[in-house]
Write a protein that holds these residues in place. Sequence first.
Motif, PDB file in Angstrom:
ATOM      1  N   LEU A  22     -58.177  89.022   9.107  1.00 45.76           N
ATOM      2  CA  LEU A  22     -57.201  88.391   9.985  1.00 45.76           C
ATOM      3  C   LEU A  22     -57.183  86.875   9.820  1.00 45.76           C
ATOM      4  N   LYS A  23     -56.016  86.315  10.073  1.00 44.91           N
ATOM      5  CA  LYS A  23     -55.834  84.865  10.041  1.00 44.91           C
ATOM      6  C   LYS A  23     -55.356  84.402  11.417  1.00 44.91           C
ATOM      7  N   PRO A  24     -55.615  83.167  11.780  1.00 46.66           N
ATOM      8  CA  PRO A  24     -55.170  82.683  13.094  1.00 46.66           C
ATOM      9  C   PRO A  24     -53.656  82.590  13.176  1.00 46.66           C
ATOM     10  N   VAL A  25     -53.136  82.878  14.355  1.00 47.56           N
ATOM     11  CA  VAL A  25     -51.702  82.769  14.624  1.00 47.56           C
ATOM     12  C   VAL A  25     -51.494  81.655  15.645  1.00 47.56           C
ATOM     13  N   ASP A 205     -55.040 104.405   7.639  1.00 46.55           N
ATOM     14  CA  ASP A 205     -54.766 105.315   8.740  1.00 46.55           C
ATOM     15  C   ASP A 205     -54.184 104.544   9.918  1.00 46.55           C
ATOM     16  N   PHE A 206     -53.435 105.249  10.751  1.00 45.42           N
ATOM     17  CA  PHE A 206     -52.725 104.594  11.839  1.00 45.42           C
ATOM     18  C   PHE A 206     -53.678 104.057  12.910  1.00 45.42           C
ATOM     19  N   VAL A 207     -54.854 104.667  13.065  1.00 45.64           N
ATOM     20  CA  VAL A 207     -55.812 104.182  14.056  1.00 45.64           C
ATOM     21  C   VAL A 207     -56.314 102.790  13.658  1.00 45.64           C
ATOM     22  N   THR A 208     -56.674 102.624  12.379  1.00 46.69           N
ATOM     23  CA  THR A 208     -57.119 101.312  11.905  1.00 46.69           C
ATOM     24  C   THR A 208     -56.010 100.278  12.061  1.00 46.69           C
ATOM     25  N   ALA A 209     -54.784 100.685  11.773  1.00 47.03           N
ATOM     26  CA  ALA A 209     -53.650  99.766  11.900  1.00 47.03           C
ATOM     27  C   ALA A 209     -53.459  99.349  13.353  1.00 47.03           C
ATOM     28  N   MET A 210     -53.587 100.299  14.284  1.00 53.12           N
ATOM     29  CA  MET A 210     -53.433  99.961  15.700  1.00 53.12           C
ATOM     30  C   MET A 210     -54.550  99.038  16.169  1.00 53.12           C
ATOM     31  N   ILE A 211     -55.779  99.325  15.745  1.00 50.79           N
ATOM     32  CA  ILE A 211     -56.909  98.480  16.134  1.00 50.79           C
ATOM     33  C   ILE A 211     -56.711  97.062  15.609  1.00 50.79           C
ATOM     34  N   THR A 212     -56.250  96.961  14.374  1.00 49.06           N
ATOM     35  CA  THR A 212     -55.986  95.645  13.790  1.00 49.06           C
ATOM     36  C   THR A 212     -54.918  94.911  14.576  1.00 49.06           C
ATOM     37  N   SER A 213     -53.871  95.620  14.953  1.00 48.61           N
ATOM     38  CA  SER A 213     -52.771  95.010  15.707  1.00 48.61           C
ATOM     39  C   SER A 213     -53.261  94.486  17.052  1.00 48.61           C
ATOM     40  N   VAL A 214     -54.033  95.293  17.749  1.00 46.25           N
ATOM     41  CA  VAL A 214     -54.574  94.872  19.045  1.00 46.25           C
ATOM     42  C   VAL A 214     -55.497  93.668  18.869  1.00 46.25           C
ATOM     43  N   GLN A 215     -56.298  93.685  17.793  1.00 45.55           N
ATOM     44  CA  GLN A 215     -57.215  92.575  17.551  1.00 45.55           C
ATOM     45  C   GLN A 215     -56.459  91.268  17.306  1.00 45.55           C
ATOM     46  N   VAL A 216     -55.357  91.347  16.571  1.00 42.42           N
ATOM     47  CA  VAL A 216     -54.538  90.153  16.339  1.00 42.42           C
ATOM     48  C   VAL A 216     -54.020  89.605  17.665  1.00 42.42           C
ATOM     49  N   VAL A 217     -53.555  90.497  18.538  1.00 41.27           N
ATOM     50  CA  VAL A 217     -53.037  90.063  19.839  1.00 41.27           C
ATOM     51  C   VAL A 217     -54.141  89.424  20.676  1.00 41.27           C
ATOM     52  N   LEU A 218     -55.311  90.064  20.733  1.00 43.57           N
ATOM     53  CA  LEU A 218     -56.408  89.539  21.545  1.00 43.57           C
ATOM     54  C   LEU A 218     -56.940  88.207  21.006  1.00 43.57           C
ATOM     55  N   ASP A 219     -56.996  88.083  19.682  1.00 44.03           N
ATOM     56  CA  ASP A 219     -57.514  86.852  19.082  1.00 44.03           C
ATOM     57  C   ASP A 219     -56.537  85.684  19.213  1.00 44.03           C
ATOM     58  N   ASN A 220     -55.268  86.003  19.382  1.00 44.85           N
ATOM     59  CA  ASN A 220     -54.236  84.962  19.446  1.00 44.85           C
ATOM     60  C   ASN A 220     -53.323  85.228  20.641  1.00 44.85           C
ATOM     61  N   GLU A 222     -52.145  83.713  23.431  1.00 43.93           N
ATOM     62  CA  GLU A 222     -51.023  82.886  23.873  1.00 43.93           C
ATOM     63  C   GLU A 222     -49.837  82.931  22.912  1.00 43.93           C
ATOM     64  N   PRO A 223     -50.046  82.687  21.611  1.00 43.61           N
ATOM     65  CA  PRO A 223     -48.886  82.768  20.710  1.00 43.61           C
ATOM     66  C   PRO A 223     -48.287  84.173  20.611  1.00 43.61           C
ATOM     67  N   MET A 224     -49.129  85.206  20.703  1.00 44.31           N
ATOM     68  CA  MET A 224     -48.593  86.568  20.615  1.00 44.31           C
ATOM     69  C   MET A 224     -47.815  86.936  21.873  1.00 44.31           C
ATOM     70  N   LEU A 225     -48.269  86.454  23.035  1.00 43.97           N
ATOM     71  CA  LEU A 225     -47.482  86.663  24.253  1.00 43.97           C
ATOM     72  C   LEU A 225     -46.179  85.887  24.177  1.00 43.97           C
ATOM     73  N   LEU A 226     -46.211  84.716  23.551  1.00 39.28           N
ATOM     74  CA  LEU A 226     -44.969  83.967  23.325  1.00 39.28           C
ATOM     75  C   LEU A 226     -44.020  84.775  22.454  1.00 39.28           C
ATOM     76  N   TRP A 258     -42.003  91.108  10.143  1.00 37.42           N
ATOM     77  CA  TRP A 258     -42.653  91.275   8.846  1.00 37.42           C
ATOM     78  C   TRP A 258     -43.399  89.991   8.452  1.00 37.42           C
ATOM     79  N   HIS A 259     -42.742  88.867   8.599  1.00 30.51           N
ATOM     80  CA  HIS A 259     -43.362  87.600   8.199  1.00 30.51           C
ATOM     81  C   HIS A 259     -44.508  87.219   9.148  1.00 30.51           C
ATOM     82  N   LEU A 260     -44.418  87.627  10.404  1.00 29.16           N
ATOM     83  CA  LEU A 260     -45.533  87.405  11.325  1.00 29.16           C
ATOM     84  C   LEU A 260     -46.747  88.214  10.884  1.00 29.16           C
ATOM     85  N   TYR A 261     -46.525  89.457  10.500  1.00 29.17           N
ATOM     86  CA  TYR A 261     -47.617  90.293   9.980  1.00 29.17           C
ATOM     87  C   TYR A 261     -48.244  89.667   8.736  1.00 29.17           C
ATOM     88  N   ARG A 262     -47.418  89.176   7.828  1.00 30.94           N
ATOM     89  CA  ARG A 262     -47.929  88.590   6.596  1.00 30.94           C
ATOM     90  C   ARG A 262     -48.724  87.310   6.869  1.00 30.94           C
TER      91      ARG A 262
END
Length: 268
Positions: A22-25, A205-220, A222-226, A258-262
């Motif tokens: 993961l990278k910072p957002v 697998d979709f579980v790993t993808a979901m965990i990654t997605s949640v981790q991105v939101v938790l780590d960032n 304020e910007p993800m809520l924005l 897509w570009h946010l994911y990248r």
Amino acid sequence: MASDQTPDFSTTDLPASPTPVLKPVTTETIKTALHKGVEDFRKAPLFGLFFGGVYFVGGLVLWLIAQRVDNAGLLVPLAFIFPLIGPFAAIGLYEVSRRQEAGESLDWGAVLGAMSRQKGGQLPFMGVVMLFMALVWIVISRVTFAIFLGNSASMTNIFSSMDVLWTPEGILMLVVNAAVGFSVALMIFSVTVIAMPMLLDREMDFVTAMITSVQVVLDNLEPMLLWAAIVVGLLIVGMLPMFLGLFIVLPVLGHSTWHLYRAAVEPA
């Protein structure tokens, strides 16, 4: 041409993608993703208008259901469920952005073919997860409606009288439903915002993808809520008038996601 060949993720022959890094957002990341999303739509407007039209039709279907239903308790969750169609309507937009980014050709056969191949992969499981959450929300909404307005004579047909919603019980019911709906929507946003484009892009697998997605939101957070607020705000604007704005709003949001994911995950 080798550069135009899209891996068939419906098979199990491909090696699994490595653990996502993961990278910072930041707020600047959000602005850049939106700018790139607008550019992708400008470069390939026909694809954007087509997939925006899919979302438009989905909105009309839910609107017709709302007009014909004879149960007021179903109306509020329908309004909340509508934006949940977006991630699946945007899959084609992710593929368009992926191809533009990789310098691959853009044609309808390639884009729709890439989408078709996902039916044997992990994306359908994401649909099951979202459907389950939506059904839970509908059940909770109906229960709260019955608890607060179960003794109201207007309960069965809200179109005949809106007065019941402006009673203390009706207002409390709307507040509770809105709070529950917000919680469910936030959960769905968290598990899909990065997971959906990631599953199109990688073999995992979709579980790993979901965990990654949640981790991105938790780590960032304020910007993800924005970003979530921007998505909701633009979708609301796009619903007026008669959902026509979605022809523009959905493509921009899809390409931008897509570009946010990248920007949030290192390349595999």
